[in-house]
Design an enzyme around this catalytic site. Structure first.
Site, PDB file in Angstrom:
ATOM      1  N   LYS A  33      -9.067   4.937 -19.569  1.00 29.70           N
ATOM      2  CA  LYS A  33      -9.434   5.356 -20.915  1.00 29.70           C
ATOM      3  C   LYS A  33      -8.212   5.272 -21.844  1.00 29.70           C
ATOM      4  O   LYS A  33      -7.720   4.205 -22.080  1.00 29.70           O
ATOM      5  CB  LYS A  33     -10.038   6.769 -20.855  1.00 29.70           C
TER       6      LYS A  33
ATOM      7  N   ASP B 275      -8.333  17.625 -15.055  1.00 31.42           N
ATOM      8  CA  ASP B 275      -8.592  16.254 -15.505  1.00 31.42           C
ATOM      9  C   ASP B 275      -8.219  16.214 -16.990  1.00 31.42           C
ATOM     10  O   ASP B 275      -8.869  16.853 -17.817  1.00 31.42           O
ATOM     11  CB  ASP B 275     -10.075  15.925 -15.285  1.00 31.42           C
TER      12      ASP B 275
ATOM     13  N   ARG C  14       0.851  -1.204   0.000  1.00 29.80           N
ATOM     14  CA  ARG C  14       0.000   0.000   0.000  1.00 29.80           C
ATOM     15  C   ARG C  14       0.884   1.252   0.000  1.00 29.80           C
ATOM     16  O   ARG C  14       0.572   2.263  -0.620  1.00 29.80           O
ATOM     17  CB  ARG C  14      -0.968  -0.008   1.190  1.00 29.80           C
TER      18      ARG C  14
ATOM     19  N   TYR D  82     -16.963  15.599 -15.110  1.00 25.33           N
ATOM     20  CA  TYR D  82     -17.344  14.181 -15.245  1.00 25.33           C
ATOM     21  C   TYR D  82     -18.407  13.824 -14.189  1.00 25.33           C
ATOM     22  O   TYR D  82     -18.330  14.272 -13.043  1.00 25.33           O
ATOM     23  CB  TYR D  82     -16.090  13.322 -15.065  1.00 25.33           C
TER      24      TYR D  82
END
Ligand SMILES: *Cc1c(COP(=O)(O)O)cnc(C)c1O
Length: 381
Positions: free
Chosen positions: A195, A170, A46, A98
């Site tokens: 994407k 973004d 992590r 978004y």
């Protein structure tokens, strides 16, 4: 160095232990410490993992950034970055945000006392007027999803700097190949790496990149504390996907321009949103800050009934959510990506009932055009 070279160099990092040209997948949650007193670079995945680190260095290099962070999804990246803010802080956010980011701001961060004001980022005076004494950042997305509205990044950064605010962008729709917001003064770039970066519709991933060491340590603290990190097998797939990013973006954006220009001429199409078209309101700014209009456009066929007929009759694109894959994807924003918004909120953002979004893949553009032509011929008008 040209981006295409940089992409290959950044994603092909030989393993020092064996010389393997691809970064090994280090499926290990914990790392043995050779010394009782001095711990090694990695202790628990992590907090850090060599495979993830290779991916983080690669995405940082592509954005011309120093520090990269990878997350399990784009929303994990965006949420984790927004968690650097605190109760009482205010954000000015593009209204063309978004749908998932809209939901986090409206329904989650608001419960923790992080407030926001949505603004039309093409109206710079309105944007500046929305700044309050407790505003900490301006959050933009350009071109926006799904109407491809273009925000002038340098102009927003100038306003932010005047008020000592951070700018967060973004950059999912352009990918670092077509637009590099950090170069224009943006402080933090976020991506849905699901994407274009990964490019094959096979994984979910998110990224955040910055050049500021102070911001990087705040982002790292949340990444480690919150723990929404990208797994190592998905990091390997992301690195593999990124290798072809340069050629994919070049081909798909060339095809998108060709298709958008053709659609503009079709009588059944009432509006085409694509900043690569000279007729688009965002064209001039897009030319200034990006190297093409990108691989996604949207277009309006006049009504929900027509959108349904077209979606049901196209044979090449997948009809689905998401974008940025090697396969073309047709989606219906009103019921897919932006279903979170009310009908009024949708209309205020240009999401009309006849609007379809097209993410252009790597099929032959002439085949895509022929498919669209036979579909459009079936519409009622
Ligand atoms: C898809 C998307 C996101 C969210 O990313 P996920 O990987 O689906 O969590 C954020 N911003 C934009 C612009 C997107 O297209």
């Amino acid at each position: 160095m040209h981006d295409w070279t940089k992409i290959i160099k950044a994603t092909t990092v030989a393993d020092p232990a064996t010389g393997a040209v691809n970064t090994p997948v280090h499926l290990s949650s914990t790392f043995n410490q050779a010394s009782f007193d001095h711990f090694g670079k990695f202790d628990y995945t992590r907090s850090g993992n060599p495979t993830r680190q290779a991916g983080e260095k690669a995405v940082a290099a592509l954005e011309d950034g120093e520090f990269g962070f990878l997350y399990s999804t784009g929303m994990a990246a965006i949420s984790s970055v927004l968690e650097i803010f605190s109760q009482g802080d205010h954000l000015v956010v593009t209204k063309f945000v978004y749908g998932g980011t809209f939901r986090i701001l409206e329904d989650v961060l608001s419960r923790f006392g992080i407030s926001h004001t949505f603004v039309d980022p093409t109206d710079l005076d309105a944007l500046e007027a929305a700044i309050r004494p407790n505003t900490k950042a301006i959050y933009i997305e350009t071109p926006s999803n799904p109407v491809l509205a273009v925000t002038d990044i340098a102009a927003v950064v100038a306003i932010a700097k005047r008020h000592q605010l951070l700018t967060i962008a973004d950059n999912t729709f352009m990918s670092p190949v077509l637009q590099k917001p950090l170069r224009l003064g943006v402080d933090i770039v976020v991506h849905s790496a699901t994407k274009f970066l990964s490019g094959h519709s096979d994984i979910l991933a998110g990224a955040a990149i910055t050049n500021d060491p102070g911001l990087a340590s705040r982002i790292y603290f949340i990444q480690n504390a919150f723990g929404a990190t990208l797994g190592v097998t998905d990091t390997f797939l992301l690195l593999r996907g990124i290798k072809t990013l340069g050629v994919r973006m070049a081909q798909s954006s060339k095809a998108a321009l060709q298709l958008a220009a053709w659609l503009e001429q079709q009588p059944q199409v009432t509006r085409v949103c694509y900043p690569g078209l000279a007729s688009d309101p965002g064209y001039t700014v897009q030319q200034k800050q990006a190297t093409s209009g990108g691989a996604v456009f949207s277009f309006d066929v006049g009504s929900a009934a027509n959108a349904k007929i077209l979606a049901e009759n196209l044979s090449i694109p997948e009809f689905s959510v998401s974008l940025g894959g090697v396969e073309s994807i047709l989606s219906y924003p009103a019921k897919m990506s932006h279903a979170e918004m009310s009908a009024e909120e949708q209309l205020a953002c240009g999401i009309t009932p006849g609007l379809l979004r097209f993410s252009v893949g790597l099929e032959d553009p002439a085949d895509l055009q022929a498919d669209l032509a036979q579909g459009l011929a079936r519409l009622n008008h």
